[in-house]
Write an enzyme that holds these catalytic residues in place. Structure first.
Site, PDB file in Angstrom:
ATOM      1  N   ARG A   1       0.846  -1.192   0.000  1.00 26.74           N
ATOM      2  CA  ARG A   1       0.000   0.000   0.000  1.00 26.74           C
ATOM      3  C   ARG A   1       0.880   1.241   0.000  1.00 26.74           C
ATOM      4  NH1 ARG A   1      -3.456  -2.819  -1.528  1.00 26.74           N
ATOM      5  NH2 ARG A   1      -5.465  -3.297  -0.577  1.00 26.74           N
TER       6      ARG A   1
ATOM      7  N   HIS B   1      -0.973  -0.069  -9.683  1.00 26.70           N
ATOM      8  CA  HIS B   1      -1.668  -0.976  -8.758  1.00 26.70           C
ATOM      9  C   HIS B   1      -2.239  -2.186  -9.528  1.00 26.70           C
ATOM     10  CE1 HIS B   1      -3.927  -1.184  -4.675  1.00 26.70           C
ATOM     11  NE2 HIS B   1      -3.784  -2.405  -5.190  1.00 26.70           N
TER      12      HIS B   1
HETATM   13  P1  NDP Z   1      -1.564 -11.565   5.032  1.00 29.96           P
HETATM   14  O1  NDP Z   1      -2.439 -11.012   6.101  1.00 29.96           O
HETATM   15  O2  NDP Z   1      -1.752 -12.970   4.618  1.00 29.96           O
HETATM   16  O3  NDP Z   1      -0.039 -11.390   5.443  1.00 29.96           O
HETATM   17  C1  NDP Z   1       0.418 -10.252   6.102  1.00 29.96           C
HETATM   18  C2  NDP Z   1       1.820 -10.505   6.614  1.00 29.96           C
HETATM   19  O4  NDP Z   1       2.304  -9.302   7.218  1.00 29.96           O
HETATM   20  C3  NDP Z   1       1.844 -11.590   7.710  1.00 29.96           C
HETATM   21  O5  NDP Z   1       3.002 -12.370   7.595  1.00 29.96           O
HETATM   22  C4  NDP Z   1       1.894 -10.764   8.996  1.00 29.96           C
HETATM   23  O6  NDP Z   1       2.529 -11.420  10.084  1.00 29.96           O
HETATM   24  C5  NDP Z   1       2.747  -9.589   8.542  1.00 29.96           C
HETATM   25  N1  NDP Z   1       2.538  -8.446   9.420  1.00 29.96           N
HETATM   26  C6  NDP Z   1       1.404  -7.763   9.685  1.00 29.96           C
HETATM   27  N2  NDP Z   1       1.623  -6.780  10.584  1.00 29.96           N
HETATM   28  C7  NDP Z   1       2.934  -6.867  10.909  1.00 29.96           C
HETATM   29  C8  NDP Z   1       3.748  -6.150  11.814  1.00 29.96           C
HETATM   30  N3  NDP Z   1       3.292  -5.133  12.553  1.00 29.96           N
HETATM   31  N4  NDP Z   1       5.048  -6.513  11.911  1.00 29.96           N
HETATM   32  C9  NDP Z   1       5.547  -7.543  11.187  1.00 29.96           C
HETATM   33  N5  NDP Z   1       4.800  -8.264  10.306  1.00 29.96           N
HETATM   34  C10 NDP Z   1       3.520  -7.927  10.177  1.00 29.96           C
HETATM   35  O7  NDP Z   1      -1.741 -10.593   3.776  1.00 29.96           O
HETATM   36  P2  NDP Z   1      -1.552 -10.940   2.226  1.00 29.96           P
HETATM   37  O8  NDP Z   1      -0.247 -11.614   2.057  1.00 29.96           O
HETATM   38  O9  NDP Z   1      -2.764 -11.604   1.702  1.00 29.96           O
HETATM   39  O10 NDP Z   1      -1.526  -9.465   1.589  1.00 29.96           O
HETATM   40  C11 NDP Z   1      -0.572  -8.510   1.978  1.00 29.96           C
HETATM   41  C12 NDP Z   1      -0.914  -7.153   1.403  1.00 29.96           C
HETATM   42  O11 NDP Z   1      -0.638  -7.095   0.017  1.00 29.96           O
HETATM   43  C13 NDP Z   1      -2.390  -6.757   1.474  1.00 29.96           C
HETATM   44  O12 NDP Z   1      -2.750  -6.335   2.766  1.00 29.96           O
HETATM   45  C14 NDP Z   1      -2.470  -5.646   0.460  1.00 29.96           C
HETATM   46  O13 NDP Z   1      -2.175  -4.426   1.095  1.00 29.96           O
HETATM   47  C15 NDP Z   1      -1.364  -5.994  -0.536  1.00 29.96           C
HETATM   48  N6  NDP Z   1      -1.896  -6.379  -1.841  1.00 29.96           N
HETATM   49  C16 NDP Z   1      -1.549  -5.636  -2.934  1.00 29.96           C
HETATM   50  C17 NDP Z   1      -1.995  -5.985  -4.178  1.00 29.96           C
HETATM   51  C18 NDP Z   1      -1.558  -5.239  -5.385  1.00 29.96           C
HETATM   52  O14 NDP Z   1      -2.032  -5.516  -6.485  1.00 29.96           O
HETATM   53  N7  NDP Z   1      -0.654  -4.297  -5.268  1.00 29.96           N
HETATM   54  C19 NDP Z   1      -2.882  -7.128  -4.380  1.00 29.96           C
HETATM   55  C20 NDP Z   1      -3.154  -7.864  -3.177  1.00 29.96           C
HETATM   56  C21 NDP Z   1      -2.680  -7.488  -1.947  1.00 29.96           C
HETATM   57  P3  NDP Z   1       1.893 -12.748  10.713  1.00 29.96           P
HETATM   58  O15 NDP Z   1       2.095 -13.828   9.657  1.00 29.96           O
HETATM   59  O16 NDP Z   1       2.715 -12.997  11.910  1.00 29.96           O
HETATM   60  O17 NDP Z   1       0.448 -12.471  10.970  1.00 29.96           O
HETATM   61  C1  OXD Z   2      -5.898  -6.126  -2.848  1.00 32.03           C
HETATM   62  C2  OXD Z   2      -5.455  -5.216  -3.903  1.00 32.03           C
HETATM   63  O1  OXD Z   2      -5.702  -5.812  -1.678  1.00 32.03           O
HETATM   64  O2  OXD Z   2      -5.847  -5.426  -5.069  1.00 32.03           O
HETATM   65  O3  OXD Z   2      -6.469  -7.169  -3.182  1.00 32.03           O
HETATM   66  O4  OXD Z   2      -4.696  -4.301  -3.638  1.00 32.03           O
END
Ligand code: NDP
Ligand code: OXD
Length: 311
Positions: free
Chosen positions: A226, A274
């Site tokens: 993001r 994006h």
């Molecule tokens: P998940 O919730 O599956 O994974 C998030 C990861 O971040 C987990 O490993 C989590 O740790 C870690 N995390 C969260 N907070 C912290 C913190 N404070 N300190 C350290 N680690 C942290 O999310 P996804 O993998 O499904 O997606 C990630 C992001 O990708 C989405 O939230 C979105 O913003 C972005 N995205 C972007 C897209 C694009 O097209 N650009 C498309 C899809 C998603 P833990 O495993 O310990 O919970």
């Molecule tokens: C998502 C994205 O979060 O598209 O799925 O960014």
């Protein structure tokens, strides 16, 4: 009896989604939110970046099913009732796209494509010294559905992999760091930093000058999470000062990026709109339909967001 489920997106590009829902889950009677006959009876809505109209039109919502992975756009909403559950997409075809996106850009820098493009513009034919993949260190911020997939994918190309998450992880071939205490040691050993964190109060602005200065000189930063993770002016300064060799941004603070934003013309920066991973309709519909059915049966659906932790 069919229950009515509104589909609410700000863009309004929802007809193909509605058709697919009604093909696989006719009992849910998914409709455009403006076509719902009994708004007060609606408990479940399927949404992407909903605005205030969702909450004023449907006063009795119990759960929102997000058509994407990130839920920051819903959780930040001032009208979101406290007791509404949020369910997000888990992978649904996005992990494979993220693998491609990060592999492409990591290799761009590891294989000197930035330098060769520059050489071409100067009609220069010169081979640069290479680095074996095992000596090129790639670090992933966030080892969830998407980050862990990217880590394993890049590992298969031989890169030296590490990752950082909130809870401790065990992923083959990936050195895992955990929690705020270990962020500094993680960053110090990363040549290509890839961000796949959710946007929460704890991760906002994490790509700031102090943290990026911990990366070795000449590192690159790739953010497909993001725009709120990055302090854009700090990135610009570190690129211009030569501390960072390059950066790739798929997400920015204001989307679409305004025409007068200097990031469009920043040297060393690659921008994409994006598009790193899209929600493919068929797997997303199947996952959301399964989640709604689980809730109707009183079960906990996959992808249920923990609102207090923010993801
Ligand atoms: P998940 O919730 O599956 O994974 C998030 C990861 O971040 C987990 O490993 C989590 O740790 C870690 N995390 C969260 N907070 C912290 C913190 N404070 N300190 C350290 N680690 C942290 O999310 P996804 O993998 O499904 O997606 C990630 C992001 O990708 C989405 O939230 C979105 O913003 C972005 N995205 C972007 C897209 C694009 O097209 N650009 C498309 C899809 C998603 P833990 O495993 O310990 O919970
Ligand atoms: C998502 C994205 O979060 O598209 O799925 O960014």
């Amino acid at each position: 009896m069919a229950i009515e489920c509104p589909l609410f997106t700000v863009e309004g590009s929802s007809q193909q989604w509605i058709k697919t829902f009604n093909r696989y889950y006719p009992h849910l009677s998914v409709k455009d939110w403006q076509d719902i006959d009994h708004p007060e009876a609606v408990e479940y809505a399927i949404v992407w970046q909903p605005d205030a109209r969702l909450f004023s039109t449907f006063p009795n919502l119990k759960a929102l099913f997000n058509m994407g992975a990130g839920v920051d756009g819903i959780l930040d909403h001032p009208q979101l009732p406290d007791d509404v559950h949020i369910v997000r997409l888990e992978n649904a075809g996005m992990a494979e796209q993220m693998n491609e996106y990060f592999a492409y850009h990591v290799m761009h820098f590891h294989r000197h494509m930035d330098h060769y493009q520059q050489q071409q513009s100067q009609a220069k034919w010169r081979v640069l010294a290479g680095t074996q993949a095992k000596d090129f260190r790639v670090g992933i911020l966030g080892l969830g559905q998407l980050g862990s997939s990217v880590a394993s994918c890049l590992r298969s190309f031989g890169y030296q992999m590490s990752g950082w998450s909130r809870s401790c992880k065990s992923i083959e071939g990936v050195k895992c760091y955990t929690g705020a205490d270990q962020l500094g040691s993680f960053l110090q050993h990363v040549d290509a930093l890839c961000c796949l964190l959710p946007l929460t109060d704890n991760t906002r602005d994490i790509l700031n000058k102090d943290n990026m200065l911990l990366l070795p000189k000449g590192a690159i930063v790739i953010n497909a999470a993001r725009g709120g993770h990055l302090v854009e002016q700090d990135l610009v300064d570190l690129l211009n000062q030569g501390h960072l060799r390059g950066a790739v941004l798929d997400t920015v603070r204001t989307e679409p990026l305004p025409l007068d934003n200097p990031l469009w013309h920043q040297k060393g920066l690659i921008l994409t709109p994006h598009c790193a991973a899209q929600s493919w309709i068929e797997p997303s519909v199947k996952q959301i339909g399964r989640s709604i059915d689980a809730m109707l049966a009183g079960q906990k659906p996959a992808g249920l967001v923990e609102r207090e932790r923010g993801y």
